[in-house]
Design an enzyme around this catalytic site. Structure first.
Site, PDB file in Angstrom:
ATOM      1  N   ARG A 127       0.558  -1.579  -0.056  1.00 38.20           N
ATOM      2  CA  ARG A 127      -0.189   0.148  -0.208  1.00 38.20           C
ATOM      3  C   ARG A 127       0.857   1.438   0.212  1.00 38.20           C
ATOM      4  NH1 ARG A 127      -2.398  -2.974   4.071  1.00 38.20           N
ATOM      5  NH2 ARG A 127      -4.081  -4.296   2.837  1.00 38.20           N
ATOM      6  N   LYS A 149       3.406  11.394 -11.168  1.00 38.67           N
ATOM      7  CA  LYS A 149       3.140  10.499 -12.256  1.00 38.67           C
ATOM      8  C   LYS A 149       3.495   8.813 -12.412  1.00 38.67           C
ATOM      9  CE  LYS A 149       0.016  13.454 -15.252  1.00 38.67           C
ATOM     10  NZ  LYS A 149      -0.548  14.119 -16.553  1.00 38.67           N
ATOM     11  N   GLU A 191      10.842  17.888 -24.942  1.00 40.44           N
ATOM     12  CA  GLU A 191       9.958  18.646 -23.436  1.00 40.44           C
ATOM     13  C   GLU A 191      11.129  20.061 -22.905  1.00 40.44           C
ATOM     14  OE1 GLU A 191       8.061  17.090 -21.571  1.00 40.44           O
ATOM     15  OE2 GLU A 191       7.429  15.095 -23.306  1.00 40.44           O
ATOM     16  N   LYS A 233       8.096  23.012 -13.436  1.00 35.91           N
ATOM     17  CA  LYS A 233       7.083  21.956 -13.478  1.00 35.91           C
ATOM     18  C   LYS A 233       6.819  21.867 -11.953  1.00 35.91           C
ATOM     19  CE  LYS A 233       6.122  17.620 -14.403  1.00 35.91           C
ATOM     20  NZ  LYS A 233       6.058  15.863 -15.379  1.00 35.91           N
ATOM     21  N   GLU A 243      -4.439  17.267 -11.485  1.00 29.75           N
ATOM     22  CA  GLU A 243      -4.310  18.001 -12.764  1.00 29.75           C
ATOM     23  C   GLU A 243      -5.825  17.559 -13.197  1.00 29.75           C
ATOM     24  OE1 GLU A 243      -2.313  15.823 -16.255  1.00 29.75           O
ATOM     25  OE2 GLU A 243      -3.525  16.291 -17.526  1.00 29.75           O
ATOM     26  N   ARG A 248      -2.179  21.823 -14.655  1.00 29.94           N
ATOM     27  CA  ARG A 248      -1.012  20.792 -15.239  1.00 29.94           C
ATOM     28  C   ARG A 248      -1.383  20.499 -16.401  1.00 29.94           C
ATOM     29  NH1 ARG A 248       0.981  15.794 -10.970  1.00 29.94           N
ATOM     30  NH2 ARG A 248       2.557  15.380 -12.833  1.00 29.94           N
ATOM     31  N   ASN A 252       0.518  19.812 -20.939  1.00 26.30           N
ATOM     32  CA  ASN A 252       0.626  18.595 -22.128  1.00 26.30           C
ATOM     33  C   ASN A 252       0.768  19.232 -23.484  1.00 26.30           C
ATOM     34  OD1 ASN A 252      -0.283  16.324 -20.497  1.00 26.30           O
ATOM     35  ND2 ASN A 252      -2.270  16.896 -20.633  1.00 26.30           N
ATOM     36  N   HIS A 255       1.320  17.759 -26.999  1.00 28.61           N
ATOM     37  CA  HIS A 255       1.509  16.619 -26.549  1.00 28.61           C
ATOM     38  C   HIS A 255       0.387  15.897 -26.653  1.00 28.61           C
ATOM     39  CE1 HIS A 255       4.244  16.820 -23.775  1.00 28.61           C
ATOM     40  NE2 HIS A 255       4.201  15.651 -23.430  1.00 28.61           N
ATOM     41  N   HIS A 259       1.590  12.249 -29.042  1.00 30.08           N
ATOM     42  CA  HIS A 259       0.897  11.046 -28.350  1.00 30.08           C
ATOM     43  C   HIS A 259       0.183  10.656 -29.687  1.00 30.08           C
ATOM     44  CE1 HIS A 259       0.022  12.091 -23.810  1.00 30.08           C
ATOM     45  NE2 HIS A 259       1.912  11.733 -24.468  1.00 30.08           N
ATOM     46  N   HIS A 272       9.812   9.869 -27.521  1.00 30.17           N
ATOM     47  CA  HIS A 272       8.516  10.878 -27.468  1.00 30.17           C
ATOM     48  C   HIS A 272       8.165  12.109 -27.896  1.00 30.17           C
ATOM     49  CE1 HIS A 272       5.199  12.143 -24.045  1.00 30.17           C
ATOM     50  NE2 HIS A 272       6.898  12.250 -23.779  1.00 30.17           N
TER      51      HIS A 272
HETATM   52  P1  NAD Z   1      13.676   5.226 -20.991  1.00 29.22           P
HETATM   53  O1  NAD Z   1      12.851   5.521 -19.964  1.00 29.22           O
HETATM   54  O2  NAD Z   1      12.990   3.818 -22.158  1.00 29.22           O
HETATM   55  O3  NAD Z   1      15.511   5.649 -21.513  1.00 29.22           O
HETATM   56  C1  NAD Z   1      15.305   6.091 -23.031  1.00 29.22           C
HETATM   57  C2  NAD Z   1      16.923   4.260 -23.007  1.00 29.22           C
HETATM   58  O4  NAD Z   1      18.450   5.463 -22.171  1.00 29.22           O
HETATM   59  C3  NAD Z   1      17.057   2.840 -22.657  1.00 29.22           C
HETATM   60  O5  NAD Z   1      17.632   2.193 -23.227  1.00 29.22           O
HETATM   61  C4  NAD Z   1      17.431   3.413 -21.181  1.00 29.22           C
HETATM   62  O6  NAD Z   1      18.006   2.218 -20.173  1.00 29.22           O
HETATM   63  C5  NAD Z   1      18.867   3.907 -21.255  1.00 29.22           C
HETATM   64  N1  NAD Z   1      19.309   4.963 -20.713  1.00 29.22           N
HETATM   65  C6  NAD Z   1      18.585   5.229 -19.048  1.00 29.22           C
HETATM   66  N2  NAD Z   1      19.826   6.707 -19.227  1.00 29.22           N
HETATM   67  C7  NAD Z   1      20.869   6.354 -19.651  1.00 29.22           C
HETATM   68  C8  NAD Z   1      22.406   7.437 -18.861  1.00 29.22           C
HETATM   69  N3  NAD Z   1      22.683   7.666 -18.943  1.00 29.22           N
HETATM   70  N4  NAD Z   1      22.595   6.988 -20.462  1.00 29.22           N
HETATM   71  C9  NAD Z   1      22.681   5.555 -21.525  1.00 29.22           C
HETATM   72  N5  NAD Z   1      21.842   5.378 -21.525  1.00 29.22           N
HETATM   73  C10 NAD Z   1      20.514   5.756 -20.541  1.00 29.22           C
HETATM   74  O7  NAD Z   1      13.815   6.850 -22.219  1.00 29.22           O
HETATM   75  P2  NAD Z   1      12.616   8.200 -21.934  1.00 29.22           P
HETATM   76  O8  NAD Z   1      12.647   8.599 -22.036  1.00 29.22           O
HETATM   77  O9  NAD Z   1      14.079   8.192 -20.077  1.00 29.22           O
HETATM   78  O10 NAD Z   1      11.590   8.012 -20.604  1.00 29.22           O
HETATM   79  C11 NAD Z   1      10.310   7.578 -21.763  1.00 29.22           C
HETATM   80  C12 NAD Z   1       9.336   6.916 -20.578  1.00 29.22           C
HETATM   81  O11 NAD Z   1       8.516   8.024 -19.990  1.00 29.22           O
HETATM   82  C13 NAD Z   1       8.228   6.749 -20.938  1.00 29.22           C
HETATM   83  O12 NAD Z   1       7.706   5.970 -20.880  1.00 29.22           O
HETATM   84  C14 NAD Z   1       6.862   7.391 -21.419  1.00 29.22           C
HETATM   85  O13 NAD Z   1       6.122   7.486 -21.292  1.00 29.22           O
HETATM   86  C15 NAD Z   1       7.131   8.113 -19.823  1.00 29.22           C
HETATM   87  N6  NAD Z   1       7.230   9.475 -19.621  1.00 29.22           N
HETATM   88  C16 NAD Z   1       5.911   9.798 -18.299  1.00 29.22           C
HETATM   89  C17 NAD Z   1       6.068  10.538 -17.673  1.00 29.22           C
HETATM   90  C18 NAD Z   1       5.543  11.289 -16.463  1.00 29.22           C
HETATM   91  O14 NAD Z   1       4.674  12.230 -16.356  1.00 29.22           O
HETATM   92  N7  NAD Z   1       5.542  10.584 -14.986  1.00 29.22           N
HETATM   93  C19 NAD Z   1       6.092  11.915 -18.380  1.00 29.22           C
HETATM   94  C20 NAD Z   1       6.896  11.940 -19.467  1.00 29.22           C
HETATM   95  C21 NAD Z   1       7.134  10.751 -20.405  1.00 29.22           C
HETATM   96  N1  GLY Z   2       4.385  14.958 -17.816  1.00 30.17           N
HETATM   97  C1  GLY Z   2       3.528  15.997 -17.848  1.00 30.17           C
HETATM   98  C2  GLY Z   2       2.975  15.798 -16.108  1.00 30.17           C
HETATM   99  O1  GLY Z   2       3.651  15.435 -15.550  1.00 30.17           O
HETATM  100  O2  GLY Z   2       1.434  16.499 -16.280  1.00 30.17           O
END
Ligand code: NAD
Ligand code: GLY
Length: 371
Positions: A127, A149, A191, A233, A243, A248, A252, A255, A259, A272
């Protein structure tokens, strides 16, 4: 090494407030003085990806050597496809096998995939147990690690299961970006550019003046850029954590089309942040089309994207009607009208529901032209 200031700010959420700490060489500083105060329990897991484990896990684990902490690494294969129910349940099992109790912690050490997955695991295991975000991609440092998130994908769509669960701290070290592949760096820049268009002239000028240093990964400038993004942020999260107030949702910007493009490319053909950058171009054209943005501001936005080699045009084979159909099913559709973030000026984003399909298609066709 050039000295880099440590930047600190707070995400203000009453009892759930937490610090975001940004800098360089943070792990090496004085026996864990940056990280360890935020690890309250003495037992935890570090959840990370294969790539990050290979490059950086030793350094993080060294923090705990010779201390009373008992920390077990859990390594997940790389890729968006592992943000899944199968990985999540295997994580719960490994957390249990590691002896993780209610007072233990999860340290999410990686990009946004790890942050989302580990965040949801921390939010739901027993939990909810403590979560620390140690992001290692630019995208995670400027965006996904902050704000709580989290979630996993379902076979039918991305991010369909998740929660809001704030971490105890976010610690962003720009040194990790030295090993980040260039395409991942540019994805994060999508971003960053979004924040600049939300924030306005000061941030846009910072990027225009420092783009060469940013592209050369100057740690001092990168830390300054992360600080600007994180502050924006944090401010939006403090005003509308869940949101629900239309605040918040401004984050987007870019986005909705982003998306749709990701979906059209089956989440594998386009990163992304690159899709978000295309979404920013679309937003700028649409804002001109609907009469809220001047042509001068449009040209400044397109120029900014080009400085960062993100003067992208949407590939000719992508059909506007197809994207419109995907956008119509987007989560941001409320009461049958598409809600989009548009720009009144750089720095003046607003939520707009009065957009016709013709205006969308016209803006979309402009995105196909080379900038
Ligand atoms: P990712 O997490 O897939 O990382 C990209 C690649 O880089 C991976 O292979 C990872 O292992 C590698 N990597 C990470 N750090 C590294 C480093 N320092 N050196 C070398 N390689 C490294 O991609 P991302 O772009 O970081 O994240 C995308 C994800 O984030 C998506 O799933 C998306 O939905 C999510 N997201 C979430 C939010 C949120 O608010 N929670 C916002 C935007 C995106
Ligand atoms: N990535 C947008 C948010 O966290 O609200």
């Amino acid at each position: 090494m050039k000295s880099v200031n440590i930047h600190k700010l707070t995400v203000s959420l009453g009892a759930k407030s937490y610090p975001v700490i940004i800098g360089s060489g943070l792990i090496k500083r004085n026996e864990g003085e940056v990280h360890l105060p935020h690890f309250k329990g003495r037992q935890g897991v570090i959840i990370t990806s294969e790539t990050v484990a290979g490059l950086h896990l030793d350094r993080l684990q060294d923090l705990f050597a010779g201390t009373e902490y008992k920390v077990t690494p859990i390594v997940i294969a790389d890729g968006e496809q592992y943000k899944s129910q199968e990985t999540l349940f295997s994580l719960y099992q490994q957390m249990y096998d590691a002896g993780l109790q209610r007072d233990g912690f999860v340290c999410a050490f990686g990009g946004g995939v790890i942050g989302d997955l580990a965040g949801f695991a921390a939010a739901t295991y027993m939990r909810g147990i403590d979560l620390l975000q140690v992001p290692t991609t630019l995208l995670a440092q400027v965006d996904s690690a902050i704000g709580g998130k989290n979630g996993i994908n379902l076979p039918v769509g991305k991010n369909l299961v998740g929660s809001f669960y704030q971490p105890r701290a976010v610690i962003s070290d720009v040194d990790f970006l030295e090993t980040l592949p260039e395409d991942e760096f540019f994805s994060g820049m999508g971003e960053v550019l979004k924040y600049a268009l939300i924030a306005g002239d000061d941030f846009v000028t910072f990027l225009e003046m420092n783009y060469q240093e940013i592209l050369a990964h100057n740690p001092k400038i990168l830390a300054g850029m992360l600080h600007l993004c994180s502050r924006i942020k944090a401010d939006f999260i403090a005003r509308d954590e869940l949101e629900q107030l239309g605040v918040r949702a401004i984050l987007n910007l870019g986005h909705t089309l982003g998306h749709a493009l990701e979906k059209a490319y089956a989440y594998t053909g386009i990163k992304h942040g690159v899709a978000v950058a295309m979404g920013l171009v679309f937003t700028a054209y649409l804002s001109v089309e609907t009469g809220s943005l001047s042509d001068d501001e449009l040209q400044r936005i397109l120029g900014l994207l080009q400085l960062f080699k993100m003067g992208l045009s949407v590939p000719a084979e992508v059909q506007g009607e197809e994207l419109l159909a995907i956008m119509a099913r987007d989560k941001k559709v409320a009461a049958d009208s598409l809600k989009m973030v548009l720009l009144r000026n750089i720095g003046q984003p607003f939520l707009c529901t009065e957009i016709s399909p013709d205006q969308m298609l016209a803006a979309f066709e402009k995105c196909k032209q080379p900038l």
